[in-house]
Design an enzyme around this catalytic site. Structure first.
Site, PDB file in Angstrom:
ATOM      1  N   HIS A  61       0.781  -1.216   0.007  1.00  0.00           N
ATOM      2  CA  HIS A  61      -0.024   0.140  -0.196  1.00  0.00           C
ATOM      3  C   HIS A  61       0.923   1.254  -0.226  1.00  0.00           C
ATOM      4  O   HIS A  61       0.536   2.406  -0.522  1.00  0.00           O
ATOM      5  CB  HIS A  61      -0.822  -0.096   1.194  1.00  0.00           C
ATOM      6  CG  HIS A  61      -2.131  -0.940   0.753  1.00  0.00           C
ATOM      7  ND1 HIS A  61      -3.485  -0.343   0.879  1.00  0.00           N
ATOM      8  CD2 HIS A  61      -2.393  -2.427   0.749  1.00  0.00           C
ATOM      9  CE1 HIS A  61      -4.225  -1.474   0.871  1.00  0.00           C
ATOM     10  NE2 HIS A  61      -3.360  -2.576   0.548  1.00  0.00           N
ATOM     11  N   ASP A  62       2.009   1.091   0.481  1.00  0.00           N
ATOM     12  CA  ASP A  62       2.921   2.282   0.391  1.00  0.00           C
ATOM     13  C   ASP A  62       3.564   2.374  -0.848  1.00  0.00           C
ATOM     14  O   ASP A  62       3.325   3.653  -1.585  1.00  0.00           O
ATOM     15  CB  ASP A  62       4.200   2.269   1.768  1.00  0.00           C
ATOM     16  CG  ASP A  62       4.964   3.474   1.465  1.00  0.00           C
ATOM     17  OD1 ASP A  62       4.545   4.565   1.323  1.00  0.00           O
ATOM     18  OD2 ASP A  62       6.181   3.063   1.512  1.00  0.00           O
ATOM     19  N   VAL A  65       1.410   3.986  -3.932  1.00  0.00           N
ATOM     20  CA  VAL A  65       0.757   5.441  -3.841  1.00  0.00           C
ATOM     21  C   VAL A  65       2.120   6.446  -3.612  1.00  0.00           C
ATOM     22  O   VAL A  65       2.511   6.210  -2.760  1.00  0.00           O
ATOM     23  CB  VAL A  65      -0.357   5.644  -2.937  1.00  0.00           C
ATOM     24  CG1 VAL A  65      -0.751   7.088  -2.929  1.00  0.00           C
ATOM     25  CG2 VAL A  65      -1.259   4.744  -3.056  1.00  0.00           C
ATOM     26  N   GLY A  67       4.992   6.029  -4.721  1.00  0.00           N
ATOM     27  CA  GLY A  67       6.056   5.206  -4.627  1.00  0.00           C
ATOM     28  C   GLY A  67       6.262   4.732  -3.249  1.00  0.00           C
ATOM     29  O   GLY A  67       5.839   5.221  -2.414  1.00  0.00           O
ATOM     30  N   ASP A  69       7.695   5.464  -0.471  1.00  0.00           N
ATOM     31  CA  ASP A  69       8.170   6.755   0.412  1.00  0.00           C
ATOM     32  C   ASP A  69       7.863   6.913   1.811  1.00  0.00           C
ATOM     33  O   ASP A  69       8.012   8.018   2.249  1.00  0.00           O
ATOM     34  CB  ASP A  69       7.983   7.960  -0.566  1.00  0.00           C
ATOM     35  CG  ASP A  69       6.658   8.238  -0.690  1.00  0.00           C
ATOM     36  OD1 ASP A  69       5.753   7.518  -0.041  1.00  0.00           O
ATOM     37  OD2 ASP A  69       6.418   9.299  -1.094  1.00  0.00           O
ATOM     38  N   GLU A  80      -3.070   9.341   3.291  1.00  0.00           N
ATOM     39  CA  GLU A  80      -3.536   8.239   2.691  1.00  0.00           C
ATOM     40  C   GLU A  80      -4.146   7.118   3.683  1.00  0.00           C
ATOM     41  O   GLU A  80      -4.899   6.496   3.147  1.00  0.00           O
ATOM     42  CB  GLU A  80      -2.079   7.610   2.108  1.00  0.00           C
ATOM     43  CG  GLU A  80      -1.389   8.166   0.762  1.00  0.00           C
ATOM     44  CD  GLU A  80      -0.161   7.400   0.417  1.00  0.00           C
ATOM     45  OE1 GLU A  80      -0.112   6.276   0.576  1.00  0.00           O
ATOM     46  OE2 GLU A  80       0.672   8.245  -0.169  1.00  0.00           O
ATOM     47  N   HIS A 183      -0.910 -13.303  -0.619  1.00  0.00           N
ATOM     48  CA  HIS A 183      -2.041 -13.630   0.110  1.00  0.00           C
ATOM     49  C   HIS A 183      -2.102 -14.859   0.754  1.00  0.00           C
ATOM     50  O   HIS A 183      -2.795 -15.414   1.409  1.00  0.00           O
ATOM     51  CB  HIS A 183      -3.388 -13.661  -0.942  1.00  0.00           C
ATOM     52  CG  HIS A 183      -3.733 -12.041  -1.124  1.00  0.00           C
ATOM     53  ND1 HIS A 183      -4.490 -11.843  -2.217  1.00  0.00           N
ATOM     54  CD2 HIS A 183      -3.145 -11.065  -0.593  1.00  0.00           C
ATOM     55  CE1 HIS A 183      -4.714 -10.528  -2.204  1.00  0.00           C
ATOM     56  NE2 HIS A 183      -4.019 -10.035  -1.080  1.00  0.00           N
TER      57      HIS A 183
END
Length: 321
Positions: A61-62, A65, A67, A69, A80, A183
């Site tokens: 998830h980081d 969005v 990149g 960062d 976010e 998963h």
């Protein structure tokens, strides 16, 4: 000719960014950085083994969005973390714990973005998965907006939508299937897939792609009008072990999320699933434990900030003042 030159320039720029990340980046400036992250993850894992999957999801998830960062770590009403797509994200306390320990020995040296990537790797190892060298040198971003999270894959995405979202980050079908293989140790909430059990496509019927033997099991776990926050393993056979059973489940109609099961319906992604499940042309197929680290390294190189870009946050949850 212009198109060719443009493509070459993009390739060169991409290679240049990746070249700025390097293995053992902190070997001189903060030699205990990776060991500190590892021991922190292990400590939290002993108390709650499910934190491993949470840390792995945190990196996804980081990186999707802004990149890789550390933008997912920022708190605030417009950040976010508050986007609908990030509901249920956790593991922040592990990153904060590691950061505070590192700041005590190497202040202002190690980025939160790198800690997220180190922690994800260590989490996989703790679930009997492969380890790998993580190239570091990422800087923390100074933008975190919930309005920019549309690039995140969603449980209802078709393969074509998933493909578009991954391709926009420089990831191909092989990377897509390989990374979704994370998963194998994950969990999800009933609310994210119960529509498949009772009212798929507003039909009042279950999703026909769910294995007939699996449907009553899912219904028992997630009763109609039941607790939507109840956790269900994404790999019914070995949810605490990083292995290929997830792919075998998708092959056999035991995928829990719609987006996972749809991988079997697309010819290209089905071939990738078959390879990992060991049913492609009678061969064992790709070795998941070899391919996953390569895909994770590609993921962790997305739109990274290096050099003098961004900052090294003092506290991961807020920008430096």
């Amino acid at each position: 000719m212009d198109a060719i030159l443009g493509s070459l320039m993009i390739l060169v720029m991409s290679l240049a960014v990746e070249a700025e990340l390097k293995n053992e980046f902190y070997s001189t400036s903060c030699p205990k950085a990776e060991a500190t992250v590892r021991s922190t993850v292990e400590s939290h894992f002993k108390k709650d083994p499910t934190i491993a999957a949470a840390l792995l999801r945190l990196q996804f998830h980081d990186c999707f969005v802004q990149g890789c960062d550390g933008s997912i770590l920022i708190t605030g009403s417009s950040a976010e973390i508050n986007a609908k797509a990030n509901i249920g994200l956790r593991g922040f306390e592990v990153i904060d714990d590691a950061k505070s320990q590192i700041e005590a020995i190497c202040p202002g040296i190690v980025s939160c973005a790198d800690i997220v990537v180190f922690a994800a790797r260590d989490a996989v190892v703790l679930n009997d998965g492969p380890g790998w060298a993580v190239a570091a040198g990422r800087r923390d971003g100074r933008i975190s907006l919930s309005s920019e999270t549309s690039s995140l894959p969603a449980p209802v995405d078709s393969v074509s939508v998933q493909r578009q979202k991954f391709a926009a980050k420089g990831l191909d079908d092989h990377d897509l299937v390989t990374l979704v293989g994370a998963h194998t140790i994950g969990q999800t909430d009933c609310r994210f897939f119960s529509y498949r059990l009772y009212n798929f496509t507003s039909s009042g019927q279950p999703d026909p792609s769910i294995n007939a033997e699996f449907l009553p099991q899912l219904e028992a776990l997630c009763p109609k009008n039941g607790d939507g926050l109840k956790k269900v393993a994404l790999d019914k056979d070995s949810p605490a072990k990083f292995d290929v059973s997830f792919f075998k489940n998708v092959r056999d109609g035991y995928g829990v999320l719609e987006s996972d099961q749809r991988l079997w319906e697309d010819p290209a992604t089905q071939t990738e699933v078959k390879n990992y499940a060991g049913t492609f042309r009678g061969l064992l197929g790709f070795r998941f434990e070899f391919e996953f680290p390569k895909a994770m390294n590609k993921l962790s190189s997305i739109e990274v900030k290096t050099g003098t870009a961004g900052e090294i946050r003092k506290v991961c949850s807020k920008f430096n003042s």
